[in-house]
Each structure stands twice: as structure tokens, then as C-alpha cells.
Design a protein around this motif. Structure first.
Motif, mmCIF file in Angstrom:
data_model
loop_
_atom_site.group_PDB
_atom_site.id
_atom_site.type_symbol
_atom_site.label_atom_id
_atom_site.label_comp_id
_atom_site.label_asym_id
_atom_site.label_seq_id
_atom_site.Cartn_x
_atom_site.Cartn_y
_atom_site.Cartn_z
ATOM 1 N N SER A 163 -4.541 -1.972 -7.170
ATOM 2 C CA SER A 163 -4.717 -1.578 -5.765
ATOM 3 C C SER A 163 -3.495 -2.015 -4.970
ATOM 4 O O SER A 163 -2.541 -2.564 -5.521
ATOM 5 N N VAL A 164 -3.510 -1.764 -3.672
ATOM 6 C CA VAL A 164 -2.315 -2.006 -2.858
ATOM 7 C C VAL A 164 -2.636 -2.971 -1.720
ATOM 8 O O VAL A 164 -3.676 -2.847 -1.062
ATOM 9 N N LEU A 165 -1.743 -3.926 -1.529
ATOM 10 C CA LEU A 165 -1.825 -4.871 -0.419
ATOM 11 C C LEU A 165 -0.946 -4.327 0.706
ATOM 12 O O LEU A 165 0.234 -4.021 0.476
ATOM 13 N N ILE A 166 -1.527 -4.183 1.897
ATOM 14 C CA ILE A 166 -0.780 -3.647 3.049
ATOM 15 C C ILE A 166 -0.659 -4.778 4.071
ATOM 16 O O ILE A 166 -1.669 -5.386 4.441
ATOM 17 N N PHE A 167 0.554 -5.064 4.499
ATOM 18 C CA PHE A 167 0.834 -6.325 5.185
ATOM 19 C C PHE A 167 1.623 -6.103 6.480
ATOM 20 O O PHE A 167 2.713 -5.540 6.463
ATOM 21 N N GLY A 168 1.056 -6.559 7.594
ATOM 22 C CA GLY A 168 1.802 -6.652 8.847
ATOM 23 C C GLY A 168 1.944 -5.346 9.609
ATOM 24 O O GLY A 168 1.187 -4.396 9.429
ATOM 25 N N GLY A 169 2.957 -5.326 10.468
ATOM 26 C CA GLY A 169 3.184 -4.184 11.336
ATOM 27 C C GLY A 169 2.744 -4.483 12.757
ATOM 28 O O GLY A 169 2.278 -5.577 13.075
#
Ligand SMILES: *[C@@H]1O[C@H](CO)[C@@H](O)[C@H](O)[C@H]1NC(C)=O
Ligand SMILES: *[C@@H]1O[C@H](CO)[C@@H](O)[C@H](O)[C@H]1NC(C)=O
Ligand SMILES: *[C@@H]1O[C@H](CO)[C@@H](O)[C@H](O)[C@H]1NC(C)=O
Ligand SMILES: *[C@@H]1O[C@H](CO)[C@@H](O)[C@H](O)[C@H]1NC(C)=O
Ligand SMILES: *[C@@H]1O[C@H](CO)[C@@H](O)[C@H](O)[C@H]1NC(C)=O
Length: 603
Positions: A163-169
Motif C-alpha cells: 500500500s502507499v503512505l501519503i505524507f504532508g502537504g
């Protein structure tokens, strides 16, 4: 001529081996550069999606290319013929991130609220499953599938379960992040019910500590299952399983390394020879204050030539960052791993900052000036002080600064796309750039190895035997398994090179290769496998899915609670959004309300 070249090369190789033992060898000679093809949309985001195709994603702007009766902002492009097929995402992809899942589907997440046409993309989660028959498109279903919070300029990384870790923004589009618009959280896709957040966004202290200059943080998945993260002047190791952040030595000499002071970063090749010790390289950046009003800045601000490297084992961390210097200062440089183990530093600018429309003396609208036309090669195996070289390299004449991208292709060339430091399509300096270029290292011009027999999936620790056809004189080969990554804003999400265990049979026509030892060394998902000769000449990189090709795990608990949180919008005055039906993505406000309700339920 060619025989002579090879003979010289073999001598070189021999001398090289005397000095650097097991280090990868590269082929000397001249590089070539050709301008070939137009991208139709500007190359703000670029990813190779198969052996023959790449996807290019722009922001919503007035490109001439049309799709379904409106302007296009994404295309699939044939790497060999440069034929362009417009794609039709629903929402504004500016400035999203991208990563592949374990089953080969690319997810694009985040984006911009700005609407010329299309939907608000801040909470978008788009799916693209590559195809070879022209049938695939970017899919969006915002009432069902979206981020749990708004993200402009986030980063992402594929983790060991695929799976994918989505970080910040940021919660809004802006030149730079700040405490008001910061989204100091991370989330997963598919969502995970961990750390008590029920599939919703999880706070990160690091993202508060690195305000203001922390857009597009650098994320690298590490062989021990943790994540290296750097932004602004700081670096840490993030353990997503325990939700802990461990501080690393900060970036030396006050250099900022993330947007709008974008440095390039890369994980150096992993191999058994170095015990799979991860080493991070970060080149360029700026010492401009991240709290400066951009109107007090100029496009002529000097940039940093600092190139820093650190091994992430105990000894390496104790030693800290080793400081080296690029031949010149750069921001927005792309760092591209080559199958021979070297790093190409290309594109960007020598002065100014990233972005457009902000500094006092914009060039056209560009915040940066003095394009870095001349690439440079970094050889990680060479001794400190002699790692940079321009032997045989060639300069471009096309400025590729803000919103430009580069990627290695399966055949070993480097594809260069985009540059658009403008609010919309522009013909003034620095104009919106649609021209595509291909840079060929010297290995493209000599006889190359080839192989057949790579299966569609290649599982961890499994053995496969390839039929190889090696150039005469080849004594041995290495096998470079590469993730070509997803490029945007000088950050290459997921880019990686892992040397696999490979045994060349006596008659040199068969090669037995063992899959990656662990999923943390190469998270399951698409990989390109290059057979590289001892002269540093790679084969075509055929594509496979590392692992079983299975979809990432779905945490039903996270999904159920997430859906419940969305339904609770009604109670908080978000009924309008729900009543608007399938077309309306949940607004930032509604999502925040949903998150707040979830948080209240938790207390
Ligand atoms: C490489 O380019 C240089 C400069 O253009 C030229 O002098 C040299 O002969 C070239 N070498 C080869 C092997 O083609
Ligand atoms: C952050 O940026 C936004 C958008 O430009 C602005 O409205 C806000 O005042 C800024 N906040 C801080 C703390 O600078
Ligand atoms: C980050 O800062 C925001 C705003 O000041 C605050 O609400 C939040 O609790 C902080 N998060 C962490 C993890 O420190
Ligand atoms: C790959 O590059 C070689 C040159 O080394 C060229 O002959 C070949 O046609 C290319 N193959 C593809 C599929 O692009
Ligand atoms: C990959 O997994 C995602 C998430 O479950 C799913 O949406 C997508 O359709 C899958 N792709 C393929 C090719 O199975």
C-alpha cells in the motif's frame, strides 16, 4: 572503432576494479541528446508505466490538446514513437503525488482546488492501471474513493505490504507552506485502522517542526521497514508501525532541501556487498529564509552546491552527513539512478527559488533563472572529492526548471519533459515546454546484453532462470532491479535500485536470479530488471511485478469507520455536499468535520 572502444573499456574496467573492488563499473564515452516528440501537456509529473508507455500529468491549464470536448491535462505517451493519447482525469492534478500499489495500479493523490475546468483535486485519489491497448484511463470516484484530508504538495511512498503512505502537504495552494495551511498528518491508501485514528489522517510532529519549507518532503522506504523523511533543514526516520519519529542529524550549513528550495534526493543502490545499508544522497537546495516574504527575494538568489550523503546504520548516523560539492549551485535538480549504479544530476536552475509569480523580479513569471543546462554524473563508488564527472556529457538548450521532470526509460535512456514556471500556458520566457528529449548514455551506442524469460510476477526469494545473450568478452553480470519511480518537483517517489543475487551459468547463456530477500528491500510492485555487464552495459529493462501481484491489504475496520465518518457529515451541516450526489467531492470543510466527529467519538 567499436572493438577498440571495448578494448579500452575493458582495460578501464580492470583498472577500475583494482581501485574500487566490488564497485559497479560504468562505460566511458560520449552521451547523445535528441529532441523528439511533443508531450501535448506539460511534463509536471512523469512516470514510466510499462515497457513502452509513460504517463505525463500536467495541471489544468489551456493546453491545445483536447479530450472529450475539453482541454486535456494528462496523457499516455509511447516512449518509442512519442504518440500521445489524452487521458481524462476528473480533478485538478496540480500538485499531486504518485506511487504504484503492489498490484501495478498507480495512485495519484492530492492536487489543487483551482478550477478552469474539472473538479477540486485537493482530496482526490486517482487510479490508473496501465494497459498496452489504449483502453486505460485515470479513474476517479470521489464520493467513494478520496483522501481523508486535503493535500497540496504531499509526497508518497510504497511500503512493504504494497500500500502507499501519503505524507504532508497543505490544505490550500500556496508558494510555501505555513502553520495556518499546514496539513501535518499522514494517511495510507488503502486506509489503515492504526494508532487509534480509524483510517483517518494521523498527526506528524515532524511536519509541524519543519514549517515553512516542507512541501514535497523526501520519502524513502528503508530495508528495515521504516521510512527516511527529510524536509526543510531536518531529517528523521519514521516508523509507521509504531508511529514514532527518530531525529537524524540536520541538513548541514543551513541548507533547505524541500520545495520551494527543492534539492534532489535519492537512495543509493542497495546490494548484498554493502549489506543492504541504505545511503541517502541529497544535492542542491537553498539557504534563503523560509519565512521571507517572496517579494523580498529575487530570481538571482544564489543556490546551494552542497551534496550530502549519509549511511543510515549506526556508524553512518554517528558520522553524520558527508558534505560534497556539485560543480555549481542548483535547485530543482532531478537525481536519476542509472542501471550501472551511478546517479545523473540533471535539470533545474542555478539561481532563484521554485515556483512562479512570487519573487520581485520574475523572469516572465519564473521565480528562478539561469537554467542548469549541463548535467553531471555522480559515482557513489568513487572516493570523496572525485565523484562528480562531466566526461562525455552534453548540455541541453532547453530550460527545464519549475514543473519539469526526468525519468530513466526501460531501454536505458533518460526522458526529459516539461518546464512551466507559469500560471497557465505561456509563450513568454520561460515558456511552457512541450518538447521531449532523450539523453543516451554511452552504453546505448555499443553492443548490449539481452535476455528473455522474465515472468509477469517475481516473488521474494524465488529463483528464475533467464536466457541471456551477452556481448563477447563479458566475464560477469550484475542484475539491477529498479523502480523507476514517479517524478514531480525534483522528487522521485519510490525510485530505487536493488542488486539481486545472480549466478551466471558456466556457458554464459543462462542466468539464475533470486527475487528480493524481503519486501522492505523492494516493496512489492512494478520493477524493471536490467542485466548489466561487467563493462557497465545494461540490457533492456523488462518489467515484472515483484511479489505476487496481489492487491494491497484492505483494512475493513478502517473503511467501515471511514464511511461512517462521512455519513455523519449530515449532522454537521454538510448535507448540501451529500445531496449534490455522485459528482461532488467532499469539501475540505466537510472532511474536517468528519475527522472532528471521529476524533470526538474517540475521546
Ligand atoms: C567525444 O566527443 C568529443 C568532443 O565532441 C570528441 O572530440 C571525441 O572524439 C568524441 N569521442 C568519441 C569516442 O566519439
Ligand atoms: C499562510 O498562507 C495563507 C495563504 O497565503 C495566508 O492566508 C495565511 O495568513 C498564512 N499564514 C501564516 C501563519 O503565515
Ligand atoms: C501541529 O500544529 C497544529 C497547529 O499548531 C496543532 O494543532 C497540532 O496539534 C500539532 N500537531 C502535532 C503532532 O504536534
Ligand atoms: C533500445 O536501444 C537500442 C540501442 O541501444 C536500440 O537499438 C533499440 O531499438 C531500442 N529498443 C527499444 C525497444 O526501444
Ligand atoms: C489494485 O488495488 C486497488 C486498491 O484495492 C484497486 O482499486 C485496483 O483496482 C487494483 N488494481 C488491479 C490491477 O487489480
Amino acid at each position: 572503432m567499436r572493438t577498440m572502444g571495448n578494448a579500452f573499456q575493458r582495460l578501464f574496467t580492470f583498472l577500475g576494479l583494482l581501485h574500487y573492488g566490488a564497485a559497479a563499473t560504468s562505460l566511458a564515452g560520449n552521451w547523445t541528446l535528441v529532441q523528439q516528440g511533443l508531450t501535448g501537456v506539460s511534463g509536471l509529473q512523469l512516470a514510466v508505466v510499462s515497457e513502452t508507455k509513460a504517463i505525463i500529468i500536467d495541471k489544468v491549464e489551456n493546453n491545445a490538446l483536447m479530450v472529450d470536448g475539453h482541454i486535456a491535462w494528462a496523457v499516455e505517451i509511447d516512449i518509442n514513437t512519442q504518440e500521445v493519447r489524452a487521458l481524462d482525469p476528473l480533478s485538478n492534478t496540480w500538485c499531486a503525488t504518485g506511487s504504484f500499489l503492489s498490484n501495478g495500479t498507480l495512485i495519484s493523490s492530492g492536487g489543487s482546488p483551482i478550477r478552469i475546468t474539472g473538479e477540486d483535486g485537493l482530496q482526490a485519489l486517482r487510479l490508473f492501471t496501465p494497459c498496452t491497448d489504449g483502453s486505460c484511463d485515470i479513474l476517479e470516484d470521489p464520493t467513494r474513493i478520496r483522501l481523508t484530508s486535503a493535500r497540496w504538495y504531499p509526497s508518497s511512498v510504497r511500503i512493504e505490504d504494497g500500500s502507499v503512505l501519503i505524507f504532508g502537504g497543505s490544505l490550500l495552494n500556496n508558494y510555501i507552506n505555513n502553520a495556518t495551511i499546514n496539513n501535518p498528518t499522514y494517511e495510507f491508501y488503502p486506509p489503515k485502522n492504526i494508532h487509534g485514528f480509524n483510517g483517518l489522517q494521523i498527526p506528524s510532529q515532524f511536519l509541524n517542526d519543519t514549517i515553512n519549507g516542507n512541501h514535497f518532503p523526501n520519502l524513502v522506504y528503508l530495508p528495515d521497514g521504516r521510512v527516511f523523511i527529510s524536509a526543510n533543514t531536518q531529517a528523521m526516520i519514521f516508523d509507521w508501525k509504531t508511529n514514532t519519529e527518530t531525529q537524524l542529524p540536520g541538513i548541514p550549513n543551513g541548507v533547505r532541501i524541500s520545495s520551494p528550495f527543492s534539492a534532489g534526493h535519492v537512495l543509493l543502490p542497495l546490494s548484498a556487498e554493502n549489506n543492504f545499508t541504505p545511503e541517502i544522497l541529497i544535492c542542491g537546495g537553498s539557504t534563503v529564509s523560509d519565512f521571507a516574504d517572496p517579494l523580498t527575494l529575487t530570481s538571482q538568489e544564489p543556490t546551494s552546491s552542497q551534496c550530502i550523503r549519509m549511511a543510515l546504520d549506526e556508524a553512518g548516523i554517528a558520522k553524520g552527513w558527508e558534505v560534497d560539492q556539485l560543480p555549481e549551485g542548483r535547485i530543482m535538480a532531478d537525481l536519476i539512478l542509472l542501471p550501472d549504479g551511478r546517479v545523473l544530476v540533471i535539470d533545474g536552475a542555478m539561481t532563484g527559488v521554485a515556483g512562479y509569480g512570487n519573487v520581485a523580479d520574475q523572469i516572465g513569471q519564473s521565480n528562478a533563472d539561469n537554467p542548469a543546462f549541463m548535467p553531471v554524473i555522480y559515482d557513489p563508488a568513487a572516493p570523496l572529492g572525485s565523484r562528480f564527472s562531466r566526461d562525455g556529457l552534453i548540455a541541453s538548450t532547453i530550460p527545464r526548471m519549475y514543473h519539469s521532470t526526468a525519468s530513466l526509460t526501460p531501454n536505458g535512456t533518460i526522458m526529459l519533459a516539461g518546464s512551466n514556471p507559469n500560471a497557465d500556458v505561456s509563450t513568454i520566457m520561460y515558456a511552457t515546454e512541450y518538447r521531449l528529449e532523450f539523453l543516451s548514455p554511452p552504453y546505448m551506442a555499443v553492443e548490449r546484453p539481452s535476455y528473455t524469460g522474465l515472468p509477469a510476477t517475481f516473488d521474494f526469494n524465488s529463483k528464475i532462470t533467464l536466457d541471456v545473450d551477452l556481448p563477447e568478452g563479458t566475464k560477469d553480470v550484475k542484475v539491477a532491479l529498479m523502480d523507476l519511480g514517479f517524478a514531480t518537483h525534483a522528487v522521485h517517489m519510490d525510485q530505487r535500485l536493488l542488486y539481486l543475487d545472480a549466478v551466471l551459468h558456466e556457458d554464459k547463456t543462462k542466468l539464475t536470479v533470486t527475487g528480493p530477500p524481503t519486501p522492505a528491500l523492494f516493496p512489492p510492485g512494478p520493477g524493471f530488471l536490467f542485466v548489466v555487464t561487467d563493462s557497465g552495459v545494461p540490457s533492456f529493462g523488462h518489467q515484472t511485478l515483484i511479489g505476487t501481484g496481489a492487491s494491497p491489504p484492505v483494512d475493513e475496520d478502517a473503511i467501515a469507520k471511514y464511511v461512517y465518518a462521512q455519513q455523519d457529515d449530515d449532522a454537521a451541516g454538510c448535507a448540501v455536499v451529500l445531496a449534490a450526489g455522485a459528482e461532488a467531492p467532499m469539501s475540505v470543510e466537510c472532511s474536517n468535520v468528519a475527522s472532528a466527529i471521529m476524533n470526538m467519538l474517540l475521546i
